[in-house]
Enzyme design. Structure first.
Site, PDB file in Angstrom:
ATOM      1  N   SER A  55      11.477   1.523  -1.283  1.00  0.00           N
ATOM      2  CA  SER A  55      11.858   0.938   0.013  1.00  0.00           C
ATOM      3  C   SER A  55      13.366   1.085   0.139  1.00  0.00           C
ATOM      4  O   SER A  55      14.072   1.265  -0.861  1.00  0.00           O
ATOM      5  CB  SER A  55      11.494  -0.551  -0.002  1.00  0.00           C
ATOM      6  N   TYR A  86      10.852  -9.267  -3.568  1.00  0.00           N
ATOM      7  CA  TYR A  86      10.616  -7.899  -3.106  1.00  0.00           C
ATOM      8  C   TYR A  86      11.801  -6.996  -3.455  1.00  0.00           C
ATOM      9  O   TYR A  86      11.641  -5.896  -3.985  1.00  0.00           O
ATOM     10  CB  TYR A  86      10.378  -7.927  -1.591  1.00  0.00           C
TER      11      TYR A  86
HETATM   12  P1  NAD Z   1      -0.168  -2.478   3.698  1.00  0.00           P
HETATM   13  O1  NAD Z   1      -0.256  -3.964   3.651  1.00  0.00           O
HETATM   14  O2  NAD Z   1      -0.621  -1.761   4.916  1.00  0.00           O
HETATM   15  O3  NAD Z   1      -0.943  -1.857   2.434  1.00  0.00           O
HETATM   16  C1  NAD Z   1      -0.844  -2.438   1.145  1.00  0.00           C
HETATM   17  C2  NAD Z   1      -1.961  -1.905   0.287  1.00  0.00           C
HETATM   18  O4  NAD Z   1      -1.885  -2.543  -0.999  1.00  0.00           O
HETATM   19  C3  NAD Z   1      -3.360  -2.224   0.845  1.00  0.00           C
HETATM   20  O5  NAD Z   1      -4.219  -1.143   0.590  1.00  0.00           O
HETATM   21  C4  NAD Z   1      -3.780  -3.434   0.025  1.00  0.00           C
HETATM   22  O6  NAD Z   1      -5.181  -3.631  -0.051  1.00  0.00           O
HETATM   23  C5  NAD Z   1      -3.175  -3.069  -1.313  1.00  0.00           C
HETATM   24  N1  NAD Z   1      -3.062  -4.213  -2.218  1.00  0.00           N
HETATM   25  C6  NAD Z   1      -2.538  -5.437  -1.957  1.00  0.00           C
HETATM   26  N2  NAD Z   1      -2.655  -6.215  -3.049  1.00  0.00           N
HETATM   27  C7  NAD Z   1      -3.254  -5.468  -4.011  1.00  0.00           C
HETATM   28  C8  NAD Z   1      -3.637  -5.711  -5.361  1.00  0.00           C
HETATM   29  N3  NAD Z   1      -3.418  -6.892  -5.965  1.00  0.00           N
HETATM   30  N4  NAD Z   1      -4.224  -4.706  -6.050  1.00  0.00           N
HETATM   31  C9  NAD Z   1      -4.462  -3.508  -5.463  1.00  0.00           C
HETATM   32  N5  NAD Z   1      -4.105  -3.221  -4.192  1.00  0.00           N
HETATM   33  C10 NAD Z   1      -3.506  -4.196  -3.486  1.00  0.00           C
HETATM   34  O7  NAD Z   1       1.344  -2.151   3.354  1.00  0.00           O
HETATM   35  P2  NAD Z   1       2.261  -0.835   3.572  1.00  0.00           P
HETATM   36  O8  NAD Z   1       3.285  -1.192   4.565  1.00  0.00           O
HETATM   37  O9  NAD Z   1       1.442   0.384   3.761  1.00  0.00           O
HETATM   38  O10 NAD Z   1       2.987  -0.818   2.164  1.00  0.00           O
HETATM   39  C11 NAD Z   1       2.731   0.128   1.158  1.00  0.00           C
HETATM   40  C12 NAD Z   1       3.946   0.231   0.251  1.00  0.00           C
HETATM   41  O11 NAD Z   1       5.050   0.663   1.036  1.00  0.00           O
HETATM   42  C13 NAD Z   1       4.365  -1.096  -0.396  1.00  0.00           C
HETATM   43  O12 NAD Z   1       4.767  -0.883  -1.723  1.00  0.00           O
HETATM   44  C14 NAD Z   1       5.550  -1.520   0.451  1.00  0.00           C
HETATM   45  O13 NAD Z   1       6.441  -2.345  -0.260  1.00  0.00           O
HETATM   46  C15 NAD Z   1       6.155  -0.169   0.776  1.00  0.00           C
HETATM   47  N6  NAD Z   1       7.043  -0.173   1.949  1.00  0.00           N
HETATM   48  C16 NAD Z   1       6.564  -0.564   3.163  1.00  0.00           C
HETATM   49  C17 NAD Z   1       7.447  -0.562   4.238  1.00  0.00           C
HETATM   50  C18 NAD Z   1       7.005  -0.985   5.595  1.00  0.00           C
HETATM   51  O14 NAD Z   1       7.888  -1.193   6.446  1.00  0.00           O
HETATM   52  N7  NAD Z   1       5.723  -1.124   5.875  1.00  0.00           N
HETATM   53  C19 NAD Z   1       8.766  -0.142   4.072  1.00  0.00           C
HETATM   54  C20 NAD Z   1       9.190   0.259   2.820  1.00  0.00           C
HETATM   55  C21 NAD Z   1       8.314   0.247   1.772  1.00  0.00           C
END
Ligand code: NAD
Length: 260
Positions: free
Chosen positions: A142, A155
């Site tokens: 991130s 985070y």
């Molecule tokens: P999201 O909530 O859409 O997806 C998260 C995924 O993780 C889902 O498939 C969920 O079921 C799974 N998950 C949650 N808890 C779990 C567990 N205990 N065991 C296994 N799976 C689990 O989120 P996203 O936005 O797609 O985020 C994905 C990654 O991207 C994360 O690491 C997040 O920190 C990172 N990220 C997101 C953003 C953003 O703005 N959305 C920005 C930077 C980084």
């Protein structure tokens, strides 16, 4: 390009992970989908990958905060496909609160899922990659792996930790054909972001619309959300021959956020 490769993408039932699983399947890789959600929706997604791209897709509902479930997921992947060539450590959750009010169990969950699970998946898949002389590990980090924001102590700590882990894996795999990089997106409009809008509004005492405009996109000079598909395309690029010498980097995709 990824025919005969197997990609395991954690947290791929939603958002960024789902887009990466789709992109890798499109490129011909067999995929292991992981994450939580509605059983029928997940099965529909798994089947659609197989039907649309002619690959094999396996689903593991492993809870990555549980070591025995991580081990079982990797064993299932090894049994089904012989080993994991591409590991994407992507599963993650968020919680927004000032440090003095931050629930201890949320700290443990975020460090456990967003950081520690990546250590376990990596240590369990790395031997196969090294033996084969080719492997790609991509960590969805991130912008918060590089800079901080208030109210996101767990985070930001976990993502800075992932940045360090990425560099160590890159060094240890360097002469073995293994590459490890992190992708550092700014705000991507996924359920993870949607869910934190209400909490941020509460923590800052402002409306949800103000959070979107003045908090989330305030940091992003382009004033646009990154898309999951753009992140997936970066992950795909990191598996291409053009990226063979890219190792240990933090790929910023944040509209200029951390340039400020
Ligand atoms: P999201 O909530 O859409 O997806 C998260 C995924 O993780 C889902 O498939 C969920 O079921 C799974 N998950 C949650 N808890 C779990 C567990 N205990 N065991 C296994 N799976 C689990 O989120 P996203 O936005 O797609 O985020 C994905 C990654 O991207 C994360 O690491 C997040 O920190 C990172 N990220 C997101 C953003 C953003 O703005 N959305 C920005 C930077 C980084």
């Amino acid at each position: 390009m990824l025919q005969a490769k197997t990609a395991l993408i954690t947290g791929s039932t939603s958002g960024i992970g789902q887009a990466i699983a789709t992109r890798f399947a499109q490129a011909g890789a067999n995929v292991v989908v992981n994450g939580f959600g509605d059983a029928k929706e997940i099965e529909d997604f798994r089947q659609s990958l197989e039907n649309e791209y002619g690959i094999k897709a396996l689903y593991s509902g492993a809870d990555l905060t549980k070591l025995d479930q991580i081990e079982a997921m990797i064993s299932e992947a090894n049994e089904a496909f012989g080993g994991v060539d591409i590991l994407v450590n992507n599963a993650g959750v968020q919680h927004v609160a000032p440090i003095e009010e931050f629930p201890v169990e949320k700290w443990d969950l975020i460090i456990g899922l967003n950081l520690t699970s990546s250590f376990h998946t990596t240590r369990l898949t790395l031997p196969y990659m090294k033996e084969k002389g080719w492997g790609r590990i991509i960590n969805t980090a991130s912008a918060h792996a590089l800079v901080a924001s208030p109210f996101k102590s767990a985070y930001v700590a976990a993502k800075h930790g992932i940045a360090g882990l990425t560099k160590v894996i890159a060094l240890e795999g360097a002469t073995k054909g293994v590459r490890c990089n992190a992708i550092c997106p700014g705000y991507v409009y996924t359920p993870l972001v949607e869910n934190q809008i209400a909490d941020t509004a509460k923590a800052r005492g402002i409306s949800e619309q103000e959070v979107k405009e003045n908090v989330l996109l305030a940091a992003q000079p382009t004033k646009e959300f990154v898309t999951s598909e753009q992140v997936a395309e970066m992950a795909y690029f990191l598996c291409s021959p053009a990226a063979d010498q890219i190792n240990g980097t933090m790929m910023q995709m944040d509209g200029g956020w951390v340039a400020q």
